[in-house]
Each structure stands twice: as C-alpha cells, then as structure tokens.
Design an enzyme around this catalytic site. Sequence first.
Site, short mmCIF file in Angstrom:
data_model
loop_
_atom_site.label_atom_id
_atom_site.label_comp_id
_atom_site.label_asym_id
_atom_site.label_seq_id
_atom_site.Cartn_x
_atom_site.Cartn_y
_atom_site.Cartn_z
N GLU A 33 0.85 -1.20 0.00
CA GLU A 33 0.00 0.00 0.00
C GLU A 33 0.88 1.24 0.00
OE1 GLU A 33 -2.48 2.74 -0.24
OE2 GLU A 33 -3.47 0.77 -0.08
N GLY A 39 -7.44 2.33 2.55
CA GLY A 39 -7.72 2.77 1.19
C GLY A 39 -8.60 4.01 1.11
N CYS A 41 -11.90 4.29 0.90
CA CYS A 41 -13.09 4.28 1.75
C CYS A 41 -12.80 4.85 3.13
CB CYS A 41 -13.64 2.86 1.88
SG CYS A 41 -15.05 2.73 2.99
N GLY A 181 -25.05 12.78 -8.31
CA GLY A 181 -25.06 11.38 -7.88
C GLY A 181 -24.84 11.28 -6.38
N ILE A 183 -22.08 11.05 -4.44
CA ILE A 183 -21.09 11.96 -3.85
C ILE A 183 -21.64 13.37 -3.79
CG2 ILE A 183 -18.78 12.94 -4.12
CD1 ILE A 183 -17.98 10.33 -5.56
N GLU A 202 -26.62 18.82 -12.52
CA GLU A 202 -26.62 17.41 -12.94
C GLU A 202 -26.94 17.32 -14.43
OE1 GLU A 202 -26.68 13.65 -13.85
OE2 GLU A 202 -25.91 14.30 -11.91
N ARG A 270 -16.04 8.19 -10.46
CA ARG A 270 -14.68 7.75 -10.21
C ARG A 270 -14.24 6.79 -11.31
NH1 ARG A 270 -13.16 8.94 -5.05
NH2 ARG A 270 -11.52 7.36 -5.08
N ASP A 309 -13.15 -1.69 -7.35
CA ASP A 309 -13.39 -0.66 -8.35
C ASP A 309 -12.59 -0.84 -9.64
OD1 ASP A 309 -14.88 0.31 -6.30
OD2 ASP A 309 -13.87 2.23 -6.13
N HIS A 441 -42.73 -1.25 17.80
CA HIS A 441 -43.32 0.09 17.74
C HIS A 441 -42.87 0.88 18.97
CE1 HIS A 441 -46.35 3.25 17.29
NE2 HIS A 441 -46.60 3.11 18.59
#
Length: 461
Positions: A33, A39, A41, A181, A183, A202, A270, A309, A441
């Site tokens: 890494e 990472g 996230c 979106g 993000i 958008e 991304r 990803d 409830h």
Amino acid sequence: MNDYQLLVIGAGPGGYAAALRAAKLGLHTAVVENRGAGGTCLNRGCVPTKTLLHSSRIYHDICSGSHAGITAESVHIDMGAIFAHKRQVSEKLSGGILSLFKSAKVDFISGTGTIVEANKVRVHSAEGEKSYTADSLLIATGSVPARPPIPGLDLPGVMTSDELLNGCDHLYRSIVIIGGGVIGVEFATFYNDLGCEVTIIEGLDRLLPTMDRELGQNLALILKKRGVKISTGALVQSVEQTEHGLTVRYSAKETLGQAEGEAVLCAIGRKPCLDGVFGEGLQPEMNGRSIRVDSNFQTSIPHVYAIGDVSSRIQLAHVASAQGTAVVDFLCGKENSVNLEIVPSCIYSRPEIAVVGMTEQEAKEAQIPVKSGKCVLFGNAKTVIMDGDRCFMKLIARADNHCILGAQLMCEHSTDMISEIAQAMANHMTAEQLAQAMRPHPTFEEAMTEALNDLIEKLNH
C-alpha cells in the site's frame, strides 16, 4: 519457492478483507500500500464523508430543535475542528487495520507495487526498490475521482472529493457541485446543513439518475425546500474565475445558465486506479477502463486477480470486501457463502436512502411481471416525533411466485434496515414470509410491515 502465497496490492476494503481472510485460512500473505491502510473508503471516501455528515447533522439538529421545545443560541461552527475529528476517526480505524494485520501475521509493505511478471511485484518506496514473488497476486487498488475535459477544472478552488476532504479552515459561503449522484448529494447535505449556499448541476434529468426515479425526484423536492438550487439536464461548459469567485457556465435545454460559488466540487464519478500497476509489456484484457475478469475474478494474466473498483461496475466498499473474500475462498478450494449478485447500496443524505435489487422499471425492461407495495411514512410515529420530511418504503415482488425482488427505502436509518430485504432476497423469501416478522413500535422499520401488507394485497388481487 515464492516469498508469499498471496500478495495483495492495495489495503482498502477489498484488499484488507482478502488479506485477513487469507491469513485466517493459513496463507502466507502480504499487502502493498502506498498510502494509509483502509484505502479510499477509510481515508478519502465513505468514512470521512459520513464523519462530516455526523458533525453537520449535530449542528442542524441543534439549530432546528424548536419543534421539540429546544432553542439554542450562539452555536458555533469550527471547520478546523470538524476536519480534525474526521482525521481522528480515519486514523483510529486505519490503525485498527494495521493491528489486525500484525495479529494475523500479514506483512504490510509500504510503497507502490507494480506487477512486472505474473508472479512478481516490484515495490518502490522512499527506501528504494525491492521485488517480491507470490503464488497469486490480487489487485485491489480502488479508484480515483474522474475529471472530465471541461475548461477551468484546474483552477484554484475547483476540487474533487479528495481535495475537499483534505479540509478547509473556514466554511464556504457558497459551493457549486457538478454532479447529482451519490457523492454530490452527500456533500450537498453536509454544506446545506451548515448554512452554506449550495447549487447542484446534474447532466441527466434528475438527481440520483441510476436509481428509482421517485428517489431522485423526492430528494430534489426536499433539498429545494431547504434552499439548495438544483439544475438538471444541465451540461457544464466551463468554469471561470471572476471577480465574484468561480462561475460555472452550463447549457440546459438549449438555454445558457451559470452558477457562482466560492468553491466548486467536481463529483461526476470515479475511475479505476491503475496507474503504474502493470509494468512495461504486461497488460491484461480490459473491459473499457476496467480490468476484465472471469467469474473467479481472475484476469487474463495467469495467477493475477482483480477485485473492487478496478474490475467491477459497482464501486462500493462492501462489494470489494465480498469479492476479496470470494477470491481467497476460491484459491483455498472453499465455497463462497456470500451472494455477490445481491448488492445493497446506501446514500447518507437526510433522509437516508437505501436500495437493493430491481426497480419496477428494471423489472419491466427485463419482462418480469412484478407488483409493488408502498408505505408513505406520514403517519409513522418516529417520523412525526422527529418532524421528518416526506419518506417512503417501496418493495417489489414477482407477480407469479411473490418472491421479493427489490426495495427502495427513503427514511431515517434506512441504511441499517436494507439488509433485511437483502437477506430475504438471498433466501428467496416471499412477501408473505417476510411479513410474518413482528416489527417493534415505535420504529421506522414498522413501516415495512405496512409496505408488505400493501404489496401482498396487490399480489393477491
């Protein structure tokens, strides 16, 4: 003999989940890494964003408590402290991953890993270069923010989520967000909560364009009610520096428009992070910008696998983690127990949004006969207590066998409830079977019983 049985490039959710699973199953494992453990996230995505949203929610609730008899004065926003808290959370969780590696005897190698042969990785670090060999290699390098070729995106004050999460010592007076979106709407919620003037631009016809139409439409109504300016069907032409700040120029329905802000966030998605992952002369088969993999996540290069990803159309941390575990189970000859086709997706707007499975429109396009049941939470006790916005739950089931096919939840804590629907889908449960559970409830979740009852009535008539 190779140095390791498994070498993972990337210590994000997919990489560290795979490494820990491999160590548990007895594989000699290492992780390479070049940034912090956890990472994107943990350090530049999911966790930092939700930490910021937690801070902004506290401020919003304090300032909006008059309906419950609470009035606060002189509430102060300290942006430096907000971002410091975000860093503390990320550092604590990142340190926890390093501790897990140490306990599991997973070697953590700091540096940038490049695959130079099918079983060999060269790692470049401040100390120099060193090569390692492994029986199997796993690419889990994640993604980076995409920057389209729009003039002006390189101006000072124009940021991706990475730069924005680095922090700022003051609250922006105004911000323009390019992209509606996940993000975009999460950052819009954060800045709107703090009193910043927010504009969303958008390109498609609604917010959250990849999700059920009602979700994006309902969220747009809620955000507009809170003062957020929204332009949909708007294509950005350029970003310019003016005397008033940054001006985003766009066209919508052949009409030119512009939005001004102290800062601009480019949040249009991304792309896979693959720079430097493969050495010269080594290139896997690609599927567009992503690495092509087979059903076991193996690339076209022998002994090299890819998850998350870099190889998946669904860019979610929990998808990467599940895929990483699946790869290790395959390497160890074990059957993977997680259904990788049932993927819940969550948005931490206010109210939260959580979805899983098919929408009515997707079922129609696939020529699957379905019925939907819905509950609008106007009469839900917890929603009334919290003075909530318009919320709803929608459930989808096959018209022939009544099996649950999907759900769209838009209400408080929906991200904690969606797994109930995912579990029902994984076990092929019918609407009637899911309705057998008694829900307490007062809770938001009891609205699911009402949605199920509506669905069952439509299925039977």
